[in-house]
Design a protein around this motif. Structure first.
Motif, PDB file in Angstrom:
ATOM      1  N   CYS A  73      -7.064   0.288  -3.309  1.00 61.69           N
ATOM      2  CA  CYS A  73      -7.183  -1.110  -2.860  1.00 61.69           C
ATOM      3  C   CYS A  73      -6.026  -1.429  -1.921  1.00 61.69           C
ATOM      4  O   CYS A  73      -4.890  -1.647  -2.354  1.00 61.69           O
ATOM      5  CB  CYS A  73      -7.181  -2.063  -4.044  1.00 61.69           C
ATOM      6  SG  CYS A  73      -8.591  -1.828  -5.156  1.00 61.69           S
ATOM      7  N   VAL A  74      -6.322  -1.484  -0.639  1.00 56.86           N
ATOM      8  CA  VAL A  74      -5.276  -1.565   0.383  1.00 56.86           C
ATOM      9  C   VAL A  74      -4.489  -2.875   0.325  1.00 56.86           C
ATOM     10  O   VAL A  74      -3.334  -2.916   0.768  1.00 56.86           O
ATOM     11  CB  VAL A  74      -5.924  -1.383   1.780  1.00 56.86           C
ATOM     12  CG1 VAL A  74      -6.833  -2.559   2.128  1.00 56.86           C
ATOM     13  CG2 VAL A  74      -4.864  -1.200   2.855  1.00 56.86           C
ATOM     14  N   LEU A  75      -5.047  -3.926  -0.253  1.00 57.20           N
ATOM     15  CA  LEU A  75      -4.376  -5.224  -0.245  1.00 57.20           C
ATOM     16  C   LEU A  75      -3.563  -5.511  -1.510  1.00 57.20           C
ATOM     17  O   LEU A  75      -2.896  -6.534  -1.589  1.00 57.20           O
ATOM     18  CB  LEU A  75      -5.413  -6.338  -0.043  1.00 57.20           C
ATOM     19  CG  LEU A  75      -6.231  -6.258   1.238  1.00 57.20           C
ATOM     20  CD1 LEU A  75      -7.254  -7.387   1.292  1.00 57.20           C
ATOM     21  CD2 LEU A  75      -5.337  -6.298   2.478  1.00 57.20           C
ATOM     22  N   PHE A  76      -3.597  -4.611  -2.499  1.00 57.49           N
ATOM     23  CA  PHE A  76      -2.856  -4.837  -3.741  1.00 57.49           C
ATOM     24  C   PHE A  76      -1.496  -4.147  -3.694  1.00 57.49           C
ATOM     25  O   PHE A  76      -1.315  -3.133  -3.016  1.00 57.49           O
ATOM     26  CB  PHE A  76      -3.637  -4.310  -4.946  1.00 57.49           C
ATOM     27  CG  PHE A  76      -4.931  -5.044  -5.218  1.00 57.49           C
ATOM     28  CD1 PHE A  76      -5.172  -6.305  -4.688  1.00 57.49           C
ATOM     29  CD2 PHE A  76      -5.902  -4.459  -6.023  1.00 57.49           C
ATOM     30  CE1 PHE A  76      -6.356  -6.968  -4.934  1.00 57.49           C
ATOM     31  CE2 PHE A  76      -7.095  -5.124  -6.278  1.00 57.49           C
ATOM     32  CZ  PHE A  76      -7.329  -6.373  -5.735  1.00 57.49           C
ATOM     33  N   ARG A  77      -0.554  -4.717  -4.459  1.00 54.75           N
ATOM     34  CA  ARG A  77       0.799  -4.175  -4.537  1.00 54.75           C
ATOM     35  C   ARG A  77       1.172  -3.951  -6.005  1.00 54.75           C
ATOM     36  O   ARG A  77       0.528  -4.489  -6.906  1.00 54.75           O
ATOM     37  CB  ARG A  77       1.803  -5.158  -3.890  1.00 54.75           C
ATOM     38  CG  ARG A  77       1.486  -5.507  -2.440  1.00 54.75           C
ATOM     39  CD  ARG A  77       1.707  -4.333  -1.513  1.00 54.75           C
ATOM     40  NE  ARG A  77       1.417  -4.675  -0.125  1.00 54.75           N
ATOM     41  CZ  ARG A  77       0.229  -4.519   0.471  1.00 54.75           C
ATOM     42  NH1 ARG A  77      -0.787  -4.025  -0.236  1.00 54.75           N
ATOM     43  NH2 ARG A  77       0.048  -4.838   1.726  1.00 54.75           N
ATOM     44  N   GLU A  78       2.275  -3.194  -6.230  1.00 50.86           N
ATOM     45  CA  GLU A  78       2.733  -2.926  -7.593  1.00 50.86           C
ATOM     46  C   GLU A  78       2.963  -4.228  -8.354  1.00 50.86           C
ATOM     47  O   GLU A  78       2.615  -4.356  -9.529  1.00 50.86           O
ATOM     48  CB  GLU A  78       4.023  -2.106  -7.558  1.00 50.86           C
ATOM     49  CG  GLU A  78       3.838  -0.646  -7.200  1.00 50.86           C
ATOM     50  CD  GLU A  78       3.373   0.197  -8.393  1.00 50.86           C
ATOM     51  OE1 GLU A  78       3.197  -0.350  -9.497  1.00 50.86           O
ATOM     52  OE2 GLU A  78       3.187   1.416  -8.196  1.00 50.86           O
TER      53      GLU A  78
END
Length: 263
Positions: A73-78
């Motif tokens: 998912c390219v738009l999610f972050r840690e």
């Protein structure tokens, strides 16, 4: 079209898009996109829509970000998984990072809870869902309101895209087989109530997801640009191991409840 002279800055954000002869940027920027699902496909679809010039997007999803989402998912972050954020909130925030002028409305909830006006007021619906029941719900409501629906799905190296433009094309339900109905029977009890049953996680491969989402968005851009004649009419299947697409011809199912008025 902007002419860039030597030494001038290439500052027109949409210059390259305006050079595409079939693409109507005015219609793209005026269209209202409804994206169902904010997982792997939803991430890619929203990213592509924003970069393609969409100005108004509504994203619907009932889940929160978990760490296993981060591989596809390219738009999610840690920090999204650490904070268990709603997927739609993270997608909306990152979409605005890509283009501050885009309006992304995040709806955290089931698509079955969407008000009728959401289907009616949208110009096009993109399905990025992971189960047949939700797909059929989206298919039925979109078809009822005459809103084009583009359904996408992936399973490892395989993917599919179906474009449904009411009333000229067959719908998703027209193509259901006995295997699909057996899966639906598992999901519901004999009273029709939702039941809990074990459903193994599906394989996911980011390159397949990117390709399928890109085709979904391209077909959506054709339709909102007034080029439905160039859109996919049948269902297309992607084989990522061979890098091939196969087209399966669709026909109207006489018993499909969405087409009872057809002779």
């Amino acid at each position: 079209m902007t002419i860039i002279r030597t030494g001038e800055e290439d500052a027109d954000r949409w210059d390259r898009s305006r050079r595409i002869d079939w693409l109507d940027m005015g219609r793209v920027q005026a269209a209202r996109f409804l994206v169902l699902g904010a997982g792997a496909l939803g991430n890619e679809v929203v990213k592509d829509l924003v970069l393609a010039g969409a100005r108004e997007i509504t994203v619907v999803d009932m889940d929160r970000v978990v760490r296993s989402n981060l591989s596809r998912c390219v738009l999610f972050r840690e920090r999204d998984s650490a904070e268990h954020r709603w997927k739609v909130e993270a997608v909306a925030e990152r979409a605005r990072d890509l283009d501050p002028e885009v309006r992304v409305r995040a709806v955290a909830g089931r698509i079955e809870q969407l008000e009728e006006r959401e289907w009616k007021d949208s110009d096009i619906v993109l399905g990025c869902l992971d189960n047949i029941a939700a797909r059929l719900h989206a298919n039925a409501h979109s078809y009822h309101h005459g809103t084009p629906y583009i359904d996408g799905g992936t399973d490892g190296f395989s993917g599919r895209v179906q474009v449904i433009v009411p009333p000229s094309t067959p719908c998703l339900q027209c193509g259901l087989n006995q295997s699909h109905y057996r899966i639906l029977e598992k999901r519901y009890s004999c009273t029709g109530a939702d039941v809990t049953y074990y459903e193994p996680s599906m394989a996911a491969e980011i390159t397949t997801t990117s390709i399928v989402a890109a085709v979904q968005v391209r077909e959506a851009l054709k339709i909102v640009s007034g080029r439905s004649d160039a859109a996919v009419r049948n269902v297309i299947h992607y084989n990522g191991l061979r890098n091939t697409w196969d087209e399966l011809e669709m026909s109207f199912e006489p018993a499909c409840p969405l087409h009872q008025d057809r002779t």
